[in-house]
Design a protein around this motif. Structure first.
Motif, mmCIF file in Angstrom:
data_model
loop_
_atom_site.group_PDB
_atom_site.id
_atom_site.type_symbol
_atom_site.label_atom_id
_atom_site.label_comp_id
_atom_site.label_asym_id
_atom_site.label_seq_id
_atom_site.Cartn_x
_atom_site.Cartn_y
_atom_site.Cartn_z
ATOM 1 N N UNK A 199 0.841 -1.197 0.000
ATOM 2 C CA UNK A 199 0.000 0.000 0.000
ATOM 3 C C UNK A 199 0.876 1.247 0.000
ATOM 4 N N UNK A 200 0.342 2.275 -0.626
ATOM 5 C CA UNK A 200 1.048 3.559 -0.699
ATOM 6 C C UNK A 200 0.203 4.594 0.043
ATOM 7 N N UNK A 201 0.803 5.229 1.024
ATOM 8 C CA UNK A 201 0.102 6.275 1.781
ATOM 9 C C UNK A 201 0.678 7.632 1.407
ATOM 10 N N UNK A 202 -0.182 8.617 1.296
ATOM 11 C CA UNK A 202 0.291 9.972 1.029
ATOM 12 C C UNK A 202 -0.059 10.848 2.243
ATOM 13 N N UNK A 203 0.934 11.629 2.660
ATOM 14 C CA UNK A 203 0.761 12.500 3.840
ATOM 15 C C UNK A 203 1.166 13.915 3.451
ATOM 16 N N UNK A 204 0.341 14.874 3.830
ATOM 17 C CA UNK A 204 0.659 16.269 3.504
ATOM 18 C C UNK A 204 0.750 17.129 4.748
ATOM 19 N N UNK B 60 -1.919 18.590 9.171
ATOM 20 C CA UNK B 60 -1.376 17.358 8.592
ATOM 21 C C UNK B 60 -2.546 16.482 8.173
ATOM 22 N N UNK B 61 -2.445 15.882 7.006
ATOM 23 C CA UNK B 61 -3.499 14.953 6.602
ATOM 24 C C UNK B 61 -2.892 13.667 6.039
ATOM 25 N N UNK B 62 -3.364 12.549 6.581
ATOM 26 C CA UNK B 62 -2.990 11.230 6.063
ATOM 27 C C UNK B 62 -4.143 10.792 5.161
ATOM 28 N N UNK B 63 -3.860 10.647 3.864
ATOM 29 C CA UNK B 63 -4.935 10.292 2.930
ATOM 30 C C UNK B 63 -5.156 8.778 2.907
ATOM 31 N N UNK B 64 -6.235 8.370 2.277
ATOM 32 C CA UNK B 64 -6.576 6.935 2.148
ATOM 33 C C UNK B 64 -5.455 6.195 1.429
ATOM 34 N N UNK B 65 -5.177 4.945 1.814
ATOM 35 C CA UNK B 65 -4.118 4.202 1.118
ATOM 36 C C UNK B 65 -4.479 3.898 -0.335
ATOM 37 N N UNK B 66 -3.431 3.792 -1.139
ATOM 38 C CA UNK B 66 -3.609 3.425 -2.549
ATOM 39 C C UNK B 66 -3.028 2.021 -2.712
ATOM 40 N N UNK C 185 -0.458 10.637 -10.612
ATOM 41 C CA UNK C 185 -1.740 10.700 -9.884
ATOM 42 C C UNK C 185 -1.512 11.164 -8.453
ATOM 43 N N UNK C 186 -0.486 10.587 -7.812
ATOM 44 C CA UNK C 186 -0.196 10.978 -6.426
ATOM 45 C C UNK C 186 0.208 12.446 -6.361
ATOM 46 N N UNK C 187 1.011 12.854 -7.330
ATOM 47 C CA UNK C 187 1.475 14.250 -7.340
ATOM 48 C C UNK C 187 0.285 15.210 -7.389
ATOM 49 N N UNK C 188 -0.646 14.919 -8.294
ATOM 50 C CA UNK C 188 -1.795 15.816 -8.457
ATOM 51 C C UNK C 188 -2.646 15.850 -7.192
ATOM 52 N N UNK C 189 -2.909 14.676 -6.608
ATOM 53 C CA UNK C 189 -3.735 14.620 -5.398
ATOM 54 C C UNK C 189 -3.030 15.318 -4.237
#
Ligand SMILES: CCCCCCCCCCCCCCC(=O)SCCNC(=O)CCNC(=O)[C@H](O)C(C)(C)COP(=O)(O)OP(=O)(O)OC[C@H]1O[C@@H](n2cnc3c(N)ncnc32)[C@H](O)[C@@H]1OP(=O)(O)O
Ligand SMILES: CCCCCCCC/C=C\CCCCCCCC(=O)OC[C@@H](O)COP(=O)(O)O
Length: 217
Positions: A137-142, A164-170, A186-190
């Protein structure tokens, strides 16, 4: 131990973290976590939400920073030579296997360097290859922009709040190396959308920022 120490630094610097989506991390198994990287202050944000059994990818120069390098080494940081793609790729292929064998999570800063200009740099692909190779799984955090309270050019460093936001896993199950470019984009844009939303700043077209390196979504 390191996380608990670094987490206390926010009181000295007057920083507050407002975290959303931490429950998204509650998924079993190895994973890759990618987040934006603005400054050394990110180390506090990292430790604030660091899951168990998670190591980071870092540039090899950090190993030679005395006690801090030693602490990173003992903490399991995986050092890569950014100047040699082939070397970095070899190290990261080994990491994919270790993730599976030892059930570890890996944190990568896909911008590959610090960037405090209020936007995201184009992403390097290593983290996305890693997730696909491990079928993890890939998690994105901003983290929201620091520019309102920390701006070295303007000699500004006051107290502030970081959202801080942890988005849904991909999921990457079934993806291959051929899908990495698309996954990265896709990850970059999101992540860019989320970064601007958290920072409360207007979104600028990609082309003006990156000379058309990535298409405007
Ligand atoms: C008292 C307190 C003490 C406190 C202690 C605190 C401890 C905390 C420690 C935290 C450490 C934080 C450290 C932060 C950093 O150091 S950030 C900088 C280092 N990290 C990175 O650079 C990671 C991101 N970079 C990458 O992933 C790159 O992709 C890299 C692997 C390095 C390669 O770089 P580069 O060649 O410049 O870029 P590209 O991504 O464009 O890749 C080129 C082509 O290679 C293909 N590629 C890349 N990776 C792989 C791979 N793993 N497998 C196969 N192929 C790969 C990529 O697709 C490109 O080819 P194409 O263009 O697609 O054909
Ligand atoms: C003025 C602000 C100073 C505040 C310092 C407070 C934060 C303290 C937290 C931990 C202590 C030190 C840990 C050092 C880890 C450094 C990681 C880092 O940020 O490396 C830079 C690397 O990614 C990219 O390097 P480049 O941007 O390419 O070169």
């Amino acid at each position: 131990i390191i996380a608990n120490i670094v987490k206390t630094f926010k009181y000295i610097y007057g920083l507050r973290f407002e975290v959303q989506g931490l429950e998204n991390f509650e998924v079993e198994g190895p994973c890759v976590i990618v987040s934006n990287h603005q400054s050394i202050l990110d180390m506090m944000g990292l430790m604030e939400i660091l899951p168990d059994d998670c190591v980071q990818i870092g540039k090899k120069e950090l190993l030679y920073t005395g006690p801090v390098g030693l602490i990173m080494y003992l903490g399991g940081v995986i050092f890569i030579n950014r100047k040699s793609t082939s070397n970095a790729k070899t190290v990261m292929s080994g990491v994919a296997q270790t993730m599976l064998d030892e059930n570890v999570k890996v944190w990568v800063y896909p911008e590959g360097t610090r960037n405090g200009n209020g936007d995201l740099l184009p992403f390097k692909k290593g983290a996305f290859h890693l997730a696909v190779q491990a079928q993890a799984n890939l998690f994105t955090v901003l983290y929201s922009s620091f520019t309102s309270f920390y701006n070295p050019a303007k000699k500004l460093f006051i107290s502030g709040k970081i959202r801080v936001e942890v988005l849904q896993p991909i999921e990457t199950k079934g993806l291959t190396a051929e899908d990495v470019a698309d996954l990265t984009e896709r990850c970059y844009c999101t992540m860019r959308e989320t970064f601007f939303r958290l920072s409360g700043t207007a979104r600028e077209p990609l082309a003006s920022r990156h000379n058309g390196l990535l298409p405007d979504p």
